[in-house]
Design a protein around this motif. Structure first.
Motif, PDB file in Angstrom:
ATOM      1  N   ASN A  99      -7.377 -29.555 -51.200  1.00  0.00           N
ATOM      2  CA  ASN A  99      -6.348 -30.257 -51.878  1.00  0.00           C
ATOM      3  C   ASN A  99      -4.958 -29.720 -51.841  1.00  0.00           C
ATOM      4  OD1 ASN A  99      -7.533 -32.651 -53.090  1.00  0.00           O
ATOM      5  ND2 ASN A  99      -8.839 -30.976 -54.458  1.00  0.00           N
ATOM      6  N   ALA A 100      -4.862 -28.356 -51.701  1.00  0.00           N
ATOM      7  CA  ALA A 100      -3.524 -27.561 -51.466  1.00  0.00           C
ATOM      8  C   ALA A 100      -2.865 -28.115 -50.205  1.00  0.00           C
ATOM      9  CB  ALA A 100      -3.753 -26.086 -51.735  1.00  0.00           C
ATOM     10  N   THR A 101      -3.571 -28.582 -49.086  1.00  0.00           N
ATOM     11  CA  THR A 101      -2.811 -28.994 -47.947  1.00  0.00           C
ATOM     12  C   THR A 101      -2.006 -30.352 -48.544  1.00  0.00           C
ATOM     13  OG1 THR A 101      -4.705 -30.032 -47.228  1.00  0.00           O
ATOM     14  CG2 THR A 101      -4.505 -28.088 -46.416  1.00  0.00           C
ATOM     15  N   ALA A 102      -2.097 -31.030 -49.304  1.00  0.00           N
ATOM     16  CA  ALA A 102      -1.403 -32.201 -49.812  1.00  0.00           C
ATOM     17  C   ALA A 102      -0.007 -32.091 -49.916  1.00  0.00           C
ATOM     18  CB  ALA A 102      -1.943 -32.983 -50.779  1.00  0.00           C
ATOM     19  N   THR A 103       0.445 -30.851 -50.721  1.00  0.00           N
ATOM     20  CA  THR A 103       1.826 -30.612 -51.110  1.00  0.00           C
ATOM     21  C   THR A 103       2.154 -29.092 -50.451  1.00  0.00           C
ATOM     22  OG1 THR A 103       0.833 -29.489 -53.161  1.00  0.00           O
ATOM     23  CG2 THR A 103       1.671 -31.571 -53.236  1.00  0.00           C
ATOM     24  N   HIS A 104       1.247 -28.440 -49.960  1.00  0.00           N
ATOM     25  CA  HIS A 104       1.368 -27.228 -49.261  1.00  0.00           C
ATOM     26  C   HIS A 104       2.181 -26.323 -50.348  1.00  0.00           C
ATOM     27  CE1 HIS A 104       0.269 -28.882 -45.424  1.00  0.00           C
ATOM     28  NE2 HIS A 104       0.110 -27.489 -45.274  1.00  0.00           N
ATOM     29  N   GLN A 105       1.402 -26.288 -51.458  1.00  0.00           N
ATOM     30  CA  GLN A 105       1.671 -25.592 -52.721  1.00  0.00           C
ATOM     31  C   GLN A 105       0.523 -24.820 -53.130  1.00  0.00           C
ATOM     32  OE1 GLN A 105       4.818 -25.134 -53.937  1.00  0.00           O
ATOM     33  NE2 GLN A 105       5.762 -27.072 -53.102  1.00  0.00           N
ATOM     34  N   LEU A 106       0.470 -23.625 -53.468  1.00  0.00           N
ATOM     35  CA  LEU A 106      -0.794 -22.732 -53.706  1.00  0.00           C
ATOM     36  C   LEU A 106      -1.367 -23.426 -54.982  1.00  0.00           C
ATOM     37  CD1 LEU A 106       0.564 -19.252 -53.443  1.00  0.00           C
ATOM     38  CD2 LEU A 106      -0.927 -20.364 -51.904  1.00  0.00           C
ATOM     39  N   LEU A 122      -2.882 -22.264 -45.624  1.00  0.00           N
ATOM     40  CA  LEU A 122      -1.791 -23.212 -45.608  1.00  0.00           C
ATOM     41  C   LEU A 122      -0.824 -22.890 -44.565  1.00  0.00           C
ATOM     42  CD1 LEU A 122      -0.810 -23.576 -49.391  1.00  0.00           C
ATOM     43  CD2 LEU A 122      -1.855 -25.336 -47.928  1.00  0.00           C
ATOM     44  N   ASP A 123      -0.726 -21.411 -44.401  1.00  0.00           N
ATOM     45  CA  ASP A 123       0.247 -20.937 -43.198  1.00  0.00           C
ATOM     46  C   ASP A 123      -0.332 -21.324 -41.907  1.00  0.00           C
ATOM     47  OD1 ASP A 123       2.074 -20.117 -45.100  1.00  0.00           O
ATOM     48  OD2 ASP A 123       1.513 -17.779 -44.708  1.00  0.00           O
ATOM     49  N   MET A 124      -1.747 -21.202 -41.739  1.00  0.00           N
ATOM     50  CA  MET A 124      -2.485 -21.566 -40.459  1.00  0.00           C
ATOM     51  C   MET A 124      -2.123 -23.201 -40.447  1.00  0.00           C
ATOM     52  SD  MET A 124      -6.108 -19.632 -40.870  1.00  0.00           S
ATOM     53  CE  MET A 124      -6.233 -18.130 -41.550  1.00  0.00           C
ATOM     54  N   ASP A 125      -2.044 -23.899 -41.315  1.00  0.00           N
ATOM     55  CA  ASP A 125      -1.973 -25.394 -41.077  1.00  0.00           C
ATOM     56  C   ASP A 125      -0.648 -25.690 -40.512  1.00  0.00           C
ATOM     57  OD1 ASP A 125      -2.711 -28.167 -41.531  1.00  0.00           O
ATOM     58  OD2 ASP A 125      -2.185 -28.177 -43.375  1.00  0.00           O
ATOM     59  N   LEU A 126       0.348 -24.956 -41.115  1.00  0.00           N
ATOM     60  CA  LEU A 126       1.806 -25.138 -40.761  1.00  0.00           C
ATOM     61  C   LEU A 126       2.071 -24.232 -39.673  1.00  0.00           C
ATOM     62  CD1 LEU A 126       3.594 -25.351 -44.311  1.00  0.00           C
ATOM     63  CD2 LEU A 126       2.847 -27.357 -42.852  1.00  0.00           C
ATOM     64  N   PHE A 166      10.593 -28.781 -46.466  1.00  0.00           N
ATOM     65  CA  PHE A 166      10.318 -27.579 -45.791  1.00  0.00           C
ATOM     66  C   PHE A 166      11.539 -26.528 -45.578  1.00  0.00           C
ATOM     67  CE2 PHE A 166       6.366 -29.886 -44.267  1.00  0.00           C
ATOM     68  CZ  PHE A 166       5.580 -28.965 -45.043  1.00  0.00           C
ATOM     69  N   LEU A 167      12.810 -27.035 -45.048  1.00  0.00           N
ATOM     70  CA  LEU A 167      13.898 -26.074 -44.954  1.00  0.00           C
ATOM     71  C   LEU A 167      14.508 -25.633 -46.031  1.00  0.00           C
ATOM     72  CD1 LEU A 167      15.628 -28.080 -42.065  1.00  0.00           C
ATOM     73  CD2 LEU A 167      14.536 -25.817 -41.836  1.00  0.00           C
ATOM     74  N   ALA A 168      14.218 -26.313 -47.294  1.00  0.00           N
ATOM     75  CA  ALA A 168      14.931 -26.019 -48.377  1.00  0.00           C
ATOM     76  C   ALA A 168      13.917 -24.891 -49.161  1.00  0.00           C
ATOM     77  CB  ALA A 168      14.747 -27.225 -49.540  1.00  0.00           C
ATOM     78  N   ARG A 169      12.692 -24.576 -49.057  1.00  0.00           N
ATOM     79  CA  ARG A 169      11.916 -23.679 -49.334  1.00  0.00           C
ATOM     80  C   ARG A 169      12.645 -22.223 -48.924  1.00  0.00           C
ATOM     81  NH1 ARG A 169       5.487 -24.857 -49.051  1.00  0.00           N
ATOM     82  NH2 ARG A 169       5.687 -27.049 -49.724  1.00  0.00           N
ATOM     83  N   PRO A 170      12.395 -21.062 -50.051  1.00  0.00           N
ATOM     84  CA  PRO A 170      12.880 -19.686 -49.637  1.00  0.00           C
ATOM     85  C   PRO A 170      12.167 -19.373 -48.545  1.00  0.00           C
ATOM     86  CG  PRO A 170      12.055 -19.840 -51.794  1.00  0.00           C
ATOM     87  CD  PRO A 170      12.047 -21.278 -51.230  1.00  0.00           C
ATOM     88  N   HIS A 171      10.792 -19.607 -48.274  1.00  0.00           N
ATOM     89  CA  HIS A 171      10.248 -19.294 -47.095  1.00  0.00           C
ATOM     90  C   HIS A 171       9.456 -20.563 -46.754  1.00  0.00           C
ATOM     91  CE1 HIS A 171      11.301 -15.008 -47.350  1.00  0.00           C
ATOM     92  NE2 HIS A 171      10.900 -15.181 -48.840  1.00  0.00           N
ATOM     93  N   ILE A 172       8.925 -20.845 -45.451  1.00  0.00           N
ATOM     94  CA  ILE A 172       7.889 -21.932 -44.999  1.00  0.00           C
ATOM     95  C   ILE A 172       6.484 -21.282 -45.362  1.00  0.00           C
ATOM     96  CG2 ILE A 172       7.495 -23.159 -43.043  1.00  0.00           C
ATOM     97  CD1 ILE A 172      10.109 -23.495 -42.326  1.00  0.00           C
ATOM     98  N   PHE A 173       6.382 -20.124 -44.905  1.00  0.00           N
ATOM     99  CA  PHE A 173       5.106 -19.435 -44.915  1.00  0.00           C
ATOM    100  C   PHE A 173       5.024 -18.485 -46.023  1.00  0.00           C
ATOM    101  CE2 PHE A 173       6.114 -20.692 -40.534  1.00  0.00           C
ATOM    102  CZ  PHE A 173       5.046 -21.420 -40.209  1.00  0.00           C
ATOM    103  N   TYR A 174       3.814 -18.151 -46.492  1.00  0.00           N
ATOM    104  CA  TYR A 174       3.433 -17.577 -47.581  1.00  0.00           C
ATOM    105  C   TYR A 174       3.248 -16.185 -47.235  1.00  0.00           C
ATOM    106  CZ  TYR A 174       3.063 -21.726 -50.627  1.00  0.00           C
ATOM    107  OH  TYR A 174       3.406 -22.888 -51.481  1.00  0.00           O
TER     108      TYR A 174
END
Length: 199
Positions: A99-106, A122-126, A166-174
């Motif tokens: 379910n987390a892969t829908a929004t890429h939020q933990l 999530l990092d692997m998915d992206l 995605f660009l607006a996030r502080p980090h794309i990867f967790y």
């Protein structure tokens, strides 16, 4: 029960058939295999590698580019197919990762191990976002084919919004490992793609 693989050969064949559908230009078997390869590479960092592998196998099992509930339906399918093979708390963690892969939020969880595994999934998915430019461009073309029914102006606006988020996030990867490996190139790829969409 614990010794049997969560995803046995019969289930792999069944899921592989879904991923081989003709309309899967990106969200097909190659995407699953790429994620499984990353899961193998980062296995020592995973608390429950088999659960992560199960989440990888199921996370795009249901995929209709016109639908908004693919991840929820994929999680439901995982719960149905894995019932009886895995204890309920573990199954709930697998469903939460999907379910987390829908929004890429933990997912909401206080369990550090579950959060760690979800972050890596999530990092692997992206990871594709941080691929070599030619590989990233092929990915973008493949996603566009999956949304072939969307008219170009709508596509450009919608896709630009996704890339900006995605660009607006502080980090794309967790995770630090994925940040070091993919973050810089992912931002370069996304900015380049965004410029093309808005150009």
């Amino acid at each position: 029960m614990e010794n049997e693989p969560l995803i046995d050969d019969a289930l792999k064949s069944e899921l592989a058939a879904l991923y081989r559908a003709a309309d899967r230009h990106y969200h097909g078997l190659a995407h699953i295999e790429a994620m499984l390869a990353l899961a193998a590479e980062y296995r020592r960092l995973l608390h429950d590698p088999e659960a992560v592998e199960a989440a990888i196998w199921f996370h795009d099992a249901i995929y209709d580019s016109r639908a908004k509930d693919n991840e929820a339906k994929s999680a439901d399918l995982a719960e149905k197919k894995l019932a009886g093979r895995v204890d309920p708390p573990r199954l709930a963690r697998i469903a939460a990762m999907i379910n987390a892969t829908a929004t890429h939020q933990l997912p909401p969880s206080r369990d550090e191990n579950a959060l760690n595994d979800a972050a890596l999934l999530l990092d692997m998915d992206l990871a594709i976002l941080g691929a070599e430019p030619a590989v990233f461009d092929a990915y973008e073309k493949a996603v566009r084919l999956e949304y072939g029914w969307v008219e170009e102006p709508m596509w450009r606006a919608g896709r630009a919004a996704v890339l900006k988020s995605f660009l607006a996030r502080p980090h794309i990867f967790y995770t630090s490992g994925f940040r070091q490996r993919f973050e810089t190139r992912a931002r370069t790829n996304l900015q380049r793609s965004l410029a093309a969409l808005e150009g």
